[in-house]
Design an enzyme around this catalytic site. Structure first.
Site, PDB file in Angstrom:
ATOM      1  N   HIS B 294      62.552  56.184 -31.233  1.00 30.38           N
ATOM      2  CA  HIS B 294      63.106  55.206 -32.178  1.00 30.38           C
ATOM      3  C   HIS B 294      62.026  54.768 -33.178  1.00 30.38           C
ATOM      4  O   HIS B 294      62.250  54.778 -34.394  1.00 30.38           O
ATOM      5  CB  HIS B 294      63.636  53.989 -31.392  1.00 30.38           C
ATOM      6  CG  HIS B 294      64.095  52.860 -32.256  1.00 30.38           C
ATOM      7  ND1 HIS B 294      65.434  52.604 -32.495  1.00 30.38           N
ATOM      8  CD2 HIS B 294      63.408  51.898 -32.934  1.00 30.38           C
ATOM      9  CE1 HIS B 294      65.534  51.552 -33.290  1.00 30.38           C
ATOM     10  NE2 HIS B 294      64.316  51.092 -33.559  1.00 30.38           N
ATOM     11  N   GLU B 295      60.864  54.400 -32.654  1.00 30.41           N
ATOM     12  CA  GLU B 295      59.805  53.906 -33.546  1.00 30.41           C
ATOM     13  C   GLU B 295      59.347  54.989 -34.514  1.00 30.41           C
ATOM     14  O   GLU B 295      59.056  54.704 -35.678  1.00 30.41           O
ATOM     15  CB  GLU B 295      58.613  53.396 -32.721  1.00 30.41           C
ATOM     16  CG  GLU B 295      58.923  52.212 -31.816  1.00 30.41           C
ATOM     17  CD  GLU B 295      59.613  51.051 -32.525  1.00 30.41           C
ATOM     18  OE1 GLU B 295      59.375  50.846 -33.724  1.00 30.41           O
ATOM     19  OE2 GLU B 295      60.415  50.350 -31.872  1.00 30.41           O
ATOM     20  N   HIS B 298      61.362  55.058 -37.538  1.00 32.37           N
ATOM     21  CA  HIS B 298      60.895  54.121 -38.571  1.00 32.37           C
ATOM     22  C   HIS B 298      59.695  54.712 -39.306  1.00 32.37           C
ATOM     23  O   HIS B 298      59.597  54.630 -40.526  1.00 32.37           O
ATOM     24  CB  HIS B 298      60.445  52.801 -37.929  1.00 32.37           C
ATOM     25  CG  HIS B 298      61.577  51.951 -37.416  1.00 32.37           C
ATOM     26  ND1 HIS B 298      62.698  51.673 -38.155  1.00 32.37           N
ATOM     27  CD2 HIS B 298      61.731  51.282 -36.234  1.00 32.37           C
ATOM     28  CE1 HIS B 298      63.500  50.880 -37.454  1.00 32.37           C
ATOM     29  NE2 HIS B 298      62.945  50.642 -36.283  1.00 32.37           N
ATOM     30  N   HIS B 304      67.062  50.474 -39.373  1.00 35.96           N
ATOM     31  CA  HIS B 304      68.024  50.351 -38.276  1.00 35.96           C
ATOM     32  C   HIS B 304      69.424  50.780 -38.682  1.00 35.96           C
ATOM     33  O   HIS B 304      69.850  50.562 -39.810  1.00 35.96           O
ATOM     34  CB  HIS B 304      68.057  48.905 -37.765  1.00 35.96           C
ATOM     35  CG  HIS B 304      66.883  48.585 -36.906  1.00 35.96           C
ATOM     36  ND1 HIS B 304      66.332  47.335 -36.811  1.00 35.96           N
ATOM     37  CD2 HIS B 304      66.127  49.373 -36.092  1.00 35.96           C
ATOM     38  CE1 HIS B 304      65.309  47.361 -35.975  1.00 35.96           C
ATOM     39  NE2 HIS B 304      65.158  48.600 -35.541  1.00 35.96           N
TER      40      HIS B 304
END
Lengths: 89, 560
Positions: B294-295, B298, B304
């Site tokens: 997930h990170e 980014h 998101h």
């Protein structure tokens, strides 16, 4: 989890987790993740009067957009998550 | 999906990353592997490649830290905020930070890679059996040197496969002495230390000297966390001490008493009231792989997503066989385009396989139907669990297993052979303690078995339950002729003789049964204790309505 009954709550030394009320939790959450512009609306009154911040959060998290601090919203706010703000000021 | 304002993205496809430090929770090779797999999630669907650097500045600098860790966004202790990352760019942009007050695992409890022993670095197998006893964590039993160990198969007595678990007596990490083990006692600032300490540091990490005197030698390393260690609190890294006294009561396992957030904790000395030393108990932890994936999203330019199944949805959810959602793929391909060129192919054997290893055409061209598991230990969530005739029964998809009075698991049995009128998938079942009749509930219907005779199906609203109630999820026998029926966050009291719900119901579960999940999918009575289940865990409540144990359904009840 539901709150234990007839329990004495203790302040544990070194506890990084603050004992917060739901309103305090919501206030901090909405600020931390960008739903309240900290510079413009720093008071609870500011967002409860419009409830736009809560609606925005509920929309982002796929919850029913009630604009109220309901149980589902509080539950969602207590879930582990990424620290990147959902809304950028 | 969403991208950051201005569609921030890397202007090159060969992205570099560097791991600056490690968590005490997971061994470096497991951490390296988790990060590599997290990058692969994105390189599988884009032209991006990821190359690891060991020094200098990389595009994505990865680090673990606690609370104030050097950027304007401090972490918040255990749970809550897990990690954050910055969108692509120079300096801190692109970097990913992980909160080291979390317990980092592969998402399913301690992931402990062994060292030495004879298992060649295999992962611990929990639970394992040693001299007839079951162990769910590393142990020093059977040794005199204090080193903790585990079996890497289910049965040490049989397989004799073992390795040593991370401990400061075995190695340190980071520091300046090539991962040498701690030397105890050691001297620091003129004081003698018998164990790892956070003294002298502001980042909360535990360290030790790797020679007898830090003041003269300046040799040190960071202490790995033992699997039995607590996290957070004021005794990070220390093991729980059982039994311990808290508010003059004795506890033999982790408890949520004293806390309003339901988190399990323990004391690390025998008396909390006197010593006030405590920490949170190890849980399943957070999957470093999933959070990192997930990170890194980014760090590559994705913001998101509102899609709940997307990797880029802000909330953490553990998924066993992780698939990248369509939304994530569309997002990352919007920024970098789809993957081009052929996929790498796995190496082929050079020798001709023998005839029995050649797959038959049907095996390669048709899909094999999925057969439901017949192994109770492979089932993550049962349809219902209940005690019938003093034996605990576990129901799932038309099968049931039971724990015999001797504590042996037997089954599976076909429900259709014993209770043919009942559908394969039920929601709850209970035995009326007076008449020994069995009540089965499935959706909006119920059946009553007296021996082999059956009544039903009948509608649950005939019992006085609301017509819009979708199902009954749990049942607790309360005295003679009364049973509490649970659904959602409410429960009703059934008068079994009158076959009618008592007045004054429903009531809110959390107002009567405090300290248990208020969305339990199964509730049952066993050996006089109330059990509330959520996923693979149960909360056991005694007659004083105190949660006195939280455990694993599979390990504790099914004896897997």
């Amino acid at each position: 989890w539901s709150v234990p009954l007839k329990s004495v709550f203790v302040t544990f030394p070194g506890d990084a987790i603050k004992n917060m009320t739901d309103v305090e939790l919501a206030d901090e959450y909405l600020k931390r993740y960008g739903y309240i512009d900290v510079l413009k609306k720093s008071t609870l009154q500011g967002f409860f009067s419009s409830s736009d911040a809560l609606k925005n959060l509920q929309s982002n998290l796929g919850l029913e957009e009630t604009g109220k601090l309901d149980a589902a919203t509080i539950d969602a706010m207590k879930k582990p998550r990424c620290g990147v703000p959902d809304v950028r000021n | 999906y969403q991208t950051f304002e201005g569609d921030l993205k890397w202007d090159h496809t060969d992205v570099t990353y560097r791991i600056l430090n490690y968590s005490p929770d997971m061994e470096a090779p497991l951490t390296d592997d988790a990060f590599a797999r997290a990058f692969k999630v994105w390189s599988d669907v884009t032209p991006l490649t990821f190359r690891r650097l060991y020094d200098g500045t990389a595009d994505i600098m990865i680090s673990f830290g606690k609370a104030d860790h050097g950027d304007p966004y401090p972490f918040d202790g255990k749970d809550g905020l897990l990690a954050h990352a910055y969108p692509p760019g120079k300096g801190i942009q692109g970097d990913a930070h992980f909160d080291d007050d979390e317990y980092w695992t592969l998402g399913k409890g301690p992931a402990i890679q062994t060292r030495y022993g004879n298992a060649e670095g295999a992962i611990c197998h929990f639970p394992f059996e040693f001299e007839g006893q079951s162990y769910s964590s590393c142990t020093t039993d059977g040794r005199t040197d204090g080193l903790s160990w585990c079996a890497t198969t289910a049965n040490y007595d049989q397989d004799k496969k073992f390795g040593f678990c991370p401990s400061e007596l075995l190695f340190t990490f980071g520091g300046n002495d090539n991962d040498a083990p701690c030397v105890f006692p050691f001297v620091f600032d003129g004081e003698k230390y018998e164990s790892c300490t956070t003294d002298g540091r502001t980042d909360g990490y535990r360290w030790c000297a790797t020679t007898a005197n830090f003041d003269t030698d300046k040799k040190y390393g960071f202490c790995p966390n033992r699997d039995t260690a607590v996290t957070g609190g004021n005794a990070e890294g220390e093991p729980c001490k059982f039994p311990f006294t808290f508010l003059e009561k004795t506890y033999t396992s982790c408890t949520s008493e004293g806390r309003g957030d339901g988190k399990l904790w323990c004391a690390t000395t025998s008396n909390y009231d006197k010593d006030k030393k405590w920490g949170f108990c190890a849980d399943r932890g957070y999957s470093l792989f999933l959070v990192a994936a997930h990170e890194f999203g980014h760090a590559l330019g994705l913001d998101h997503s509102k899609v709940q199944d997307a990797l880029m949805y802000p909330m953490y959810k553990y998924i066993e066989d992780f698939p990248l959602d369509k939304d994530d793929i569309q997002g990352i391909q919007y920024l970098y385009g789809p993957k081009t060129g052929p996929n790498p192919t796995p190496p082929k054997p050079t020798t001709t396989p023998s005839s029995h290893t050649i797959p038959t055409p049907s095996e390669t061209t048709t899909t094999t139907p999925v057969i439901p598991s017949k192994d109770a230990c492979e089932i993550n969530e049962f349809d219902s669990i209940t005690e019938i005739g003093k034996e605990l029964h576990f129901f799932k998809d038309g099968h049931y297993w039971k724990m015999s009075k001797a504590g042996k698991r037997i089954g599976p049995f076909l429900m259709s052979e014993k209770w043919p009128a009942v559908p394969a998938v039920i929601n709850t079942v209970f035995e009326d303690q007076l008449t020994k009749k069995l009540y089965f509930f499935a959706g909006k219907q119920f059946w009553v078995y007296t021996g082999k005779e059956v009544l039903g199906p009948r509608k649950i609203e005939k019992l006085g339950l609301p017509s819009n109630l979708e199902k009954v999820e749990g049942a607790l026998q309360r005295g003679i002729g009364k049973v509490l029926l649970f659904s959602g966050e409410q429960f009703w009291r059934l008068d079994v003789k009158a076959q009618m719900i008592d007045t004054g119901y429903p009531r809110e579960t959390d107002l009567v049964f405090g300290g248990v999940p208020n969305d339990s999918h199964d509730v049952f009575l066993y050996k006089g204790f109330f059990h509330f289940c959520r996923q693979g865990f149960y909360w056991r409540m005694n007659s004083k309505k105190q949660v006195d144990r939280v455990g694993y359904v599979k390990h504790d009840l099914l004896k897997c």
